[in-house]
Design a protein around this motif. Structure first.
Motif, PDB file in Angstrom:
ATOM      1  N   HIS A 143      -6.797   1.245  -5.269  1.00 33.77           N
ATOM      2  CA  HIS A 143      -5.357   1.056  -5.314  1.00 33.77           C
ATOM      3  C   HIS A 143      -4.685   1.950  -4.273  1.00 33.77           C
ATOM      4  CE1 HIS A 143      -5.498   4.834  -7.514  1.00 33.77           C
ATOM      5  NE2 HIS A 143      -6.343   4.273  -8.369  1.00 33.77           N
ATOM      6  N   PRO A 144      -3.400   1.765  -4.003  1.00 32.57           N
ATOM      7  CA  PRO A 144      -2.703   2.631  -3.043  1.00 32.57           C
ATOM      8  C   PRO A 144      -2.812   4.099  -3.438  1.00 32.57           C
ATOM      9  CG  PRO A 144      -1.356   0.722  -3.580  1.00 32.57           C
ATOM     10  CD  PRO A 144      -2.517   0.702  -4.529  1.00 32.57           C
ATOM     11  N   VAL A 145      -3.097   4.940  -2.461  1.00 32.12           N
ATOM     12  CA  VAL A 145      -3.226   6.376  -2.747  1.00 32.12           C
ATOM     13  C   VAL A 145      -2.106   7.199  -2.128  1.00 32.12           C
ATOM     14  CG1 VAL A 145      -5.728   6.254  -3.025  1.00 32.12           C
ATOM     15  CG2 VAL A 145      -4.774   6.752  -0.769  1.00 32.12           C
ATOM     16  N   VAL A 162       3.549  -2.211  -4.237  1.00 29.59           N
ATOM     17  CA  VAL A 162       3.980  -1.965  -2.859  1.00 29.59           C
ATOM     18  C   VAL A 162       4.047  -3.289  -2.109  1.00 29.59           C
ATOM     19  CG1 VAL A 162       3.022   0.364  -2.881  1.00 29.59           C
ATOM     20  CG2 VAL A 162       1.632  -1.533  -1.998  1.00 29.59           C
ATOM     21  N   TYR A 163       4.624  -3.232  -0.905  1.00 31.05           N
ATOM     22  CA  TYR A 163       4.869  -4.450  -0.143  1.00 31.05           C
ATOM     23  C   TYR A 163       3.600  -5.177   0.281  1.00 31.05           C
ATOM     24  CZ  TYR A 163       9.880  -3.470   0.422  1.00 31.05           C
ATOM     25  OH  TYR A 163      11.217  -3.265   0.218  1.00 31.05           O
ATOM     26  N   GLY A 164       2.545  -4.436   0.670  1.00 33.37           N
ATOM     27  CA  GLY A 164       1.291  -5.083   1.028  1.00 33.37           C
ATOM     28  C   GLY A 164       1.177  -5.426   2.504  1.00 33.37           C
ATOM     29  N   TRP A 176      -2.411  -3.433   6.956  1.00 38.38           N
ATOM     30  CA  TRP A 176      -1.721  -2.683   5.907  1.00 38.38           C
ATOM     31  C   TRP A 176      -2.019  -1.211   6.115  1.00 38.38           C
ATOM     32  CZ3 TRP A 176      -3.935  -0.808   0.855  1.00 38.38           C
ATOM     33  CH2 TRP A 176      -2.944  -0.249   0.043  1.00 38.38           C
ATOM     34  N   ARG A 177      -0.997  -0.385   6.063  1.00 36.10           N
ATOM     35  CA  ARG A 177      -1.180   1.064   6.145  1.00 36.10           C
ATOM     36  C   ARG A 177      -0.784   1.678   4.821  1.00 36.10           C
ATOM     37  NH1 ARG A 177       1.282   4.231  10.829  1.00 36.10           N
ATOM     38  NH2 ARG A 177      -0.540   5.554  10.546  1.00 36.10           N
ATOM     39  N   ASP A 178      -1.724   2.329   4.195  1.00 35.15           N
ATOM     40  CA  ASP A 178      -1.465   3.027   2.933  1.00 35.15           C
ATOM     41  C   ASP A 178      -0.936   4.414   3.279  1.00 35.15           C
ATOM     42  OD1 ASP A 178      -1.419   3.910   0.358  1.00 35.15           O
ATOM     43  OD2 ASP A 178      -3.589   3.884   0.048  1.00 35.15           O
ATOM     44  N   LEU A 179       0.348   4.459   3.615  1.00 35.37           N
ATOM     45  CA  LEU A 179       0.921   5.674   4.186  1.00 35.37           C
ATOM     46  C   LEU A 179       2.348   5.835   3.715  1.00 35.37           C
ATOM     47  CD1 LEU A 179       0.487   8.006   6.245  1.00 35.37           C
ATOM     48  CD2 LEU A 179       1.438   6.485   7.980  1.00 35.37           C
ATOM     49  N   GLY A 180       2.623   6.958   3.056  1.00 31.76           N
ATOM     50  CA  GLY A 180       3.934   7.178   2.468  1.00 31.76           C
ATOM     51  C   GLY A 180       5.005   7.618   3.435  1.00 31.76           C
ATOM     52  N   ASN A 181       4.627   8.047   4.617  1.00 32.54           N
ATOM     53  CA  ASN A 181       5.599   8.451   5.629  1.00 32.54           C
ATOM     54  C   ASN A 181       5.068   8.015   6.987  1.00 32.54           C
ATOM     55  OD1 ASN A 181       7.589  10.207   4.103  1.00 32.54           O
ATOM     56  ND2 ASN A 181       5.659  11.196   3.549  1.00 32.54           N
ATOM     57  N   GLY A 182       5.962   7.936   7.964  1.00 36.83           N
ATOM     58  CA  GLY A 182       5.497   7.653   9.315  1.00 36.83           C
ATOM     59  C   GLY A 182       5.612   6.214   9.748  1.00 36.83           C
ATOM     60  N   GLY A 183       6.659   5.521   9.317  1.00 41.21           N
ATOM     61  CA  GLY A 183       6.916   4.184   9.835  1.00 41.21           C
ATOM     62  C   GLY A 183       6.144   3.077   9.163  1.00 41.21           C
ATOM     63  N   ALA A 184       5.594   3.303   7.985  1.00 34.67           N
ATOM     64  CA  ALA A 184       4.800   2.281   7.301  1.00 34.67           C
ATOM     65  C   ALA A 184       5.539   1.665   6.116  1.00 34.67           C
ATOM     66  CB  ALA A 184       3.476   2.871   6.836  1.00 34.67           C
ATOM     67  N   VAL A 237       7.245  -0.941   5.754  1.00 33.91           N
ATOM     68  CA  VAL A 237       7.108  -2.392   5.653  1.00 33.91           C
ATOM     69  C   VAL A 237       5.906  -2.800   4.814  1.00 33.91           C
ATOM     70  CG1 VAL A 237       5.739  -2.606   7.771  1.00 33.91           C
ATOM     71  CG2 VAL A 237       7.156  -4.518   7.024  1.00 33.91           C
ATOM     72  N   SER A 238       4.934  -1.918   4.672  1.00 35.23           N
ATOM     73  CA  SER A 238       3.754  -2.248   3.871  1.00 35.23           C
ATOM     74  C   SER A 238       3.550  -1.332   2.676  1.00 35.23           C
ATOM     75  CB  SER A 238       2.497  -2.215   4.747  1.00 35.23           C
ATOM     76  OG  SER A 238       2.288  -0.930   5.295  1.00 35.23           O
ATOM     77  N   SER A 239       4.036  -0.094   2.745  1.00 36.75           N
ATOM     78  CA  SER A 239       3.673   0.870   1.702  1.00 36.75           C
ATOM     79  C   SER A 239       4.831   1.262   0.791  1.00 36.75           C
ATOM     80  CB  SER A 239       3.105   2.142   2.341  1.00 36.75           C
ATOM     81  OG  SER A 239       4.100   2.817   3.087  1.00 36.75           O
ATOM     82  N   GLU A 240       6.048   0.765   1.058  1.00 37.97           N
ATOM     83  CA  GLU A 240       7.167   1.059   0.162  1.00 37.97           C
ATOM     84  C   GLU A 240       7.328  -0.098  -0.826  1.00 37.97           C
ATOM     85  OE1 GLU A 240      11.545   3.244   0.412  1.00 37.97           O
ATOM     86  OE2 GLU A 240      10.859   2.040   2.088  1.00 37.97           O
ATOM     87  N   PHE A 241       8.443  -0.163  -1.518  1.00 35.80           N
ATOM     88  CA  PHE A 241       8.696  -1.174  -2.543  1.00 35.80           C
ATOM     89  C   PHE A 241      10.184  -1.176  -2.820  1.00 35.80           C
ATOM     90  CE2 PHE A 241       8.850   2.761  -4.749  1.00 35.80           C
ATOM     91  CZ  PHE A 241       9.677   2.572  -5.842  1.00 35.80           C
ATOM     92  N   THR A 242      10.647  -2.151  -3.584  1.00 33.45           N
ATOM     93  CA  THR A 242      11.985  -2.073  -4.168  1.00 33.45           C
ATOM     94  C   THR A 242      11.960  -2.697  -5.555  1.00 33.45           C
ATOM     95  OG1 THR A 242      12.822  -4.199  -3.344  1.00 33.45           O
ATOM     96  CG2 THR A 242      13.154  -2.266  -1.915  1.00 33.45           C
ATOM     97  N   ILE A 243      12.936  -2.311  -6.361  1.00 36.48           N
ATOM     98  CA  ILE A 243      13.106  -2.937  -7.662  1.00 36.48           C
ATOM     99  C   ILE A 243      13.238  -4.444  -7.498  1.00 36.48           C
ATOM    100  CG2 ILE A 243      14.742  -3.208  -9.581  1.00 36.48           C
ATOM    101  CD1 ILE A 243      13.212  -0.655  -9.864  1.00 36.48           C
TER     102      ILE A 243
END
Length: 484
Positions: free
Chosen positions: A400-402, A426-428, A447-455, A457-463
């Motif tokens: 899973h995302p780390v 997450v967005y995927g 896909w970049r499993d990265l919480g910071n640094g321009g990712a 579009v793939s690693s964030e989310f929204t309600i």
């Protein structure tokens, strides 16, 4: 695997090839997915403390007090604003890893409420372990009340419902740059869409909470009616966004109010707006993902006076949308709803509820098994049956995302280290993005499993884009499993 009837944990072994990861069929695995994806709402609550025994990811109550100038009360702002009038707020959800709150989160609440409505016997008081558990009301309804609470508490006397609150985040800073100051007490002014979206979900909630709490149902329905009336008098409040969202949201809200009251004025509005294409041909592409949410209330309406032609038009639109997902899933070699042509990113590339939503609605309408099968295949893709063999939900699955882009307090360690809270979708997959991802990587592996640094579009989310869709999907699969 459809021949395997017993819930449990399994693996596949092929001679000369190897052994698969262990996977779960039915039973506890599905219950865990429902529980954690619904608890994603709880972990995003604004103005609430996260604390035991409800979670091990703790924080004090946040963003409670706001100065009249729109700045949060706290060390960062007290020197410049101390002495100003202060207001206290609670309710709503943090948008993502940001902390601002908006009415458009209520679309996600509507998705969860629809799953409840279609199988209320599957959902219980206490099954989510939230602060309202044991109050005699199913937890999924309690969570909906929290979602509505901020907007209900701050509804104006004339019925208007604010767009949201800023909480010192990007949205209110953008407002400040555009207007020269922040809105009073950090509250974004009401618009027709914000009032209509509240009206729709408050009316839906009122109908579902009525068997448990008549007083609460009555107050929410009255608030919905006032918000709807205000929006009718201020249809142009909100500029371009209002022009895009007001017609479909008005049809949605009118349908929910008609289901509650049977009033001709609401029915007439739905019929007229559907005839004008507000929920079909004239709907703006930017809200395409949420058209099934808006179409649903009247598509299943059975009150006397329901216009059969209008209802059939909306049913046909929902089924056509689901048929597109069925075709895409059947032809995509990885068996998820992407048609191979559309852009990937911001949730379109994680399978799951993004593609399952219209299929679940078509299944409820027709009981055609292919719609449920397609929704399930998209769940499989989201949970690891994809080219990366990775789950796109935190804490769920073998890989899973780390390091997702979620709030720091939802990690066990400082500086976004350690384990993460489970249940955040997450967005995927994200096409040629995220930033610095090698372009030679095949499309369905980007896909970049990265919480910071321009990712993001793939690693964030929204309600709105991921949490609600997952909640609806896994709540539905949980309800089906509970019946077997």
């Amino acid at each position: 695997l459809s021949a395997v009837r017993a819930p449990g944990r399994y693996h596949l072994r092929l001679a000369g090839l190897g052994r698969s990861d262990t996977f779960s069929l039915g039973g506890e695995g599905v219950r865990a997915l429902y529980r954690e994806t619904m608890r994603a709402f709880y972990h995003q609550r604004c103005g609430a403390a996260l604390e035991p025994p409800f979670t091990t990811f703790t924080k004090p109550a946040c963003h409670l007090d706001v100065y009249e100038s729109g700045f949060l009360v706290g060390p960062r702002n007290d020197g410049a604003h101390k002495g100003e009038p202060v207001r206290t707020y609670r309710g709503g959800y943090h948008d993502a890893a940001d902390f601002d709150c908006f009415t458009y989160h209520l679309r996600a609440t509507a998705q969860a409420l629809t799953a409840f409505e279609m199988a209320p016997q599957a959902f219980a008081d206490g099954d989510l372990n939230i602060p309202e558990s044991t109050n005699g009301v199913p937890d999924i309804l309690d969570e909906a009340r929290w979602a509505l609470s901020f907007y209900l508490d701050n509804q104006q006397a004339d019925g208007a419902v604010p767009l949201g609150r800023g909480n010192d985040e990007d949205a209110i800073r953008d407002w400040e740059r555009a207007h020269g100051s922040r809105p009073p007490f950090g509250i974004f002014p009401p618009t027709a869409p914000s009032s209509l979206e509240f009206a729709a979900v408050a009316a839906q909630y009122a109908r579902l909470i009525k068997p448990y709490d008549l007083c609460t149902a009555t107050s929410h329905l009255a608030a919905a009616a006032r918000a709807f009336a205000w929006a009718g008098d201020h249809a142009n409040e909100g500029g371009e966004r209002a022009a895009m969202e007001t017609p479909p949201f008005r049809a949605w809200a009118a349908a929910e109010l008609f289901r509650n009251t049977g009033a001709d004025k609401y029915n007439d509005d739905v019929v007229r707006l559907v005839r004008e294409g507000a929920l079909t041909t004239r709907a703006h592409w930017r809200i395409s993902q949420f058209l099934p949410v808006c179409q649903w209330a009247y598509a299943v309406c059975t009150r006397p006076g329901t216009d059969a032609k209008t209802r059939d038009t909306l049913k046909a639109a929902l089924i056509a949308r689901a048929d597109d997902v069925v075709r895409a899933t059947a032809t995509n070699v990885y068996r998820f709803g992407h048609n191979g042509k559309a852009n990937l990113g911001w949730g379109t590339g994680n399978g799951g509820g993004h593609h399952a939503d219209p299929c679940l609605r078509a299944w409820w309408l027709t009981k055609d098994q292919r719609y449920l099968d397609t929704a399930s295949l998209n769940a499989d893709f989201q949970l690891g049956a994809n080219p990366l063999s990775k789950s796109f939900i935190t804490g769920m699955g073998i890989r899973h995302p780390v390091q997702p882009q979620i709030s720091e307090f939802l990690y066990t360690g400082p500086g976004k280290t350690g384990e993460t809270v489970p249940g955040i979708t997450v967005y995927g997959l994200a096409d040629a993005k995220p930033a610095w991802h090698p372009r030679e990587i095949p499309r369905y592996r980007r896909w970049r499993d990265l919480g910071n640094g321009g990712a993001e579009v793939s690693s964030e989310f929204t309600i709105t884009e991921t949490i609600g869709a997952s909640a609806m999907l896994y709540a539905t699969l949980h309800a089906i499993a509970a019946e077997q």
